[in-house]
Design a protein around this motif. Structure first.
Motif, short mmCIF file in Angstrom:
data_model
loop_
_atom_site.label_atom_id
_atom_site.label_comp_id
_atom_site.label_asym_id
_atom_site.label_seq_id
_atom_site.Cartn_x
_atom_site.Cartn_y
_atom_site.Cartn_z
N TRP A 258 43.32 63.55 45.31
CA TRP A 258 43.57 64.01 43.95
C TRP A 258 42.85 65.33 43.68
O TRP A 258 41.85 65.66 44.32
N ALA A 259 43.38 66.06 42.72
CA ALA A 259 42.70 67.27 42.27
C ALA A 259 41.37 66.86 41.62
O ALA A 259 41.28 65.81 40.98
N PRO A 260 40.34 67.66 41.78
CA PRO A 260 39.03 67.29 41.21
C PRO A 260 39.06 67.34 39.68
O PRO A 260 39.80 68.12 39.08
N ARG A 261 38.27 66.48 39.08
CA ARG A 261 38.11 66.49 37.64
C ARG A 261 37.29 67.71 37.23
O ARG A 261 36.20 67.92 37.75
N LYS A 262 37.82 68.51 36.32
CA LYS A 262 37.12 69.74 35.92
C LYS A 262 36.46 69.61 34.56
O LYS A 262 35.70 70.50 34.16
N ARG A 263 36.73 68.53 33.86
CA ARG A 263 36.04 68.25 32.61
C ARG A 263 35.46 66.84 32.69
O ARG A 263 36.07 65.95 33.29
N PRO A 264 34.32 66.62 32.09
CA PRO A 264 33.70 65.30 32.21
C PRO A 264 34.47 64.24 31.43
O PRO A 264 35.07 64.52 30.39
N TYR A 265 34.45 63.03 31.97
CA TYR A 265 34.89 61.87 31.19
C TYR A 265 33.70 61.43 30.36
O TYR A 265 32.67 61.04 30.90
N LEU A 266 33.83 61.52 29.05
CA LEU A 266 32.74 61.13 28.16
C LEU A 266 32.99 59.73 27.63
O LEU A 266 33.97 59.48 26.93
N PHE A 267 32.11 58.82 27.98
CA PHE A 267 32.27 57.43 27.57
C PHE A 267 32.21 57.30 26.05
O PHE A 267 32.89 56.45 25.47
N THR A 268 31.45 58.16 25.41
CA THR A 268 31.31 58.08 23.95
C THR A 268 32.53 58.63 23.22
O THR A 268 32.67 58.42 22.02
#
Length: 289
Positions: A258-268
């Motif tokens: 997969w392409a890398p995630r460039k923005r964080p996954y924010l749990f909040t």
């Protein structure tokens, strides 16, 4: 807290950047990058099973059953836990929001008489289960930097929770974890009473209710036999374990492409049924129905 993030040009940019950091001094940054960029889905699943392991501790579940939080308000208890830990992970435990989340968590725990060894065991699962999950099912295993950072992070959390007798090394923590389970995993009705609604909540995240009977054996296939016995769940056939584990390993191989995630996954920032209009940290916990 705004942690520095490298330029993400490949699937391994985050890992390579983590390897340039100090795993002790920069442990909060490493845990944030690892969990919010490279492993948000796997990290969440690992913590779900970490929490589930506490339901096999016979001496602790009568209190959990008595409070009713894991039975009558299972979804809210789950959402509160994710949000409190997310606030601390994303903002840092010494930030204003991190301190507020820690204070709220400690306020909730202070309402009950919980043994130090039970706190320490729960803390150990939060360190070890993500490491174990990534070894089995992650698209890559944790680096030694990530393991050291995770241990340091939860050690600091333990200090802020006033947990005593914290281990000095990851190896010491693992020995404690294994010995504690060997001594305290045994079946009681309260174990099963707590584990069942949590199992059903996890199923509800993926399946309509009428398919839960089909999904249950797949959940059991991810749980080891000592814990299954302790919570009163049946042992699935060996072939099903192989199918489920093989499916997750296939997912991991595909994920590497997969392409890398460039923005964080924010749990909040995710949507939580318990808080459709958003939340305040002071709301989190057991006070609201």
């Amino acid at each position: 807290m705004a942690y520095p993030v490298p330029e993400i040009t490949s699937r391994y940019s985050i890992r390579d950047y983590i390897l340039t950091l100090d795993p002790v001094k920069d442990h909060q940054q490493i845990c944030y990058l690892s969990s919010c960029y490279d492993f948000p889905w796997d990290f969440t699943r690992a913590l779900e099973f970490a929490l589930f392991r506490t339901f096999g501790v016979a001496k602790g579940t009568p209190l959990l059953q008595q409070t009713g939080e894991f039975i009558r308000r299972t979804r809210k208890r789950y959402d509160d836990t994710v949000l409190i830990l997310g606030e601390i992970l994303e903002n840092g435990y010494d930030s204003p929001r991190g301190k507020a989340a820690l204070r709220r968590m400690n306020q909730q725990h202070a309402r009950y008489s919980i043994g130090n060894d039970e706190y320490l065991y729960t803390l150990s699962t939060f360190v070890l289960e993500p490491i174990r999950w990534m070894e089995r099912f992650g698209w890559r295993p944790y680096t030694n930097h990530e393991k050291t950072a995770a241990f340091t992070y939860w050690l600091e959390m333990g200090k802020r929770m006033n947990i005593r007798d914290l281990p000095n090394t990851l190896e010491e923590m693992e020995r404690f974890n294994v010995q504690f389970e060997r001594e305290h995993f045994r079946y009681t009705p309260s174990n099963e009473a707590i584990a069942t609604p949590t199992r059903d909540l996890l199923l509800s995240m993926y399946l309509p209710r009428w398919l839960w009977p089909v999904g249950k054996p797949f959940v059991y296939a991810l749980i080891d036999e000592p814990l299954l016995r302790a919570v009163g769940f049946p042992n699935p056939p060996a072939w099903l374990r192989r199918v489920v584990e093989g499916g997750l390993r296939l997912k991991a191989r595909i994920q590497r492409l997969w392409a890398p995630r460039k923005r964080p996954y924010l749990f909040t920032a995710a949507r939580y049924p318990s808080y459709p209009g958003g939340y305040q940290i002071e709301q989190l916990g057991a006070d609201r129905g």
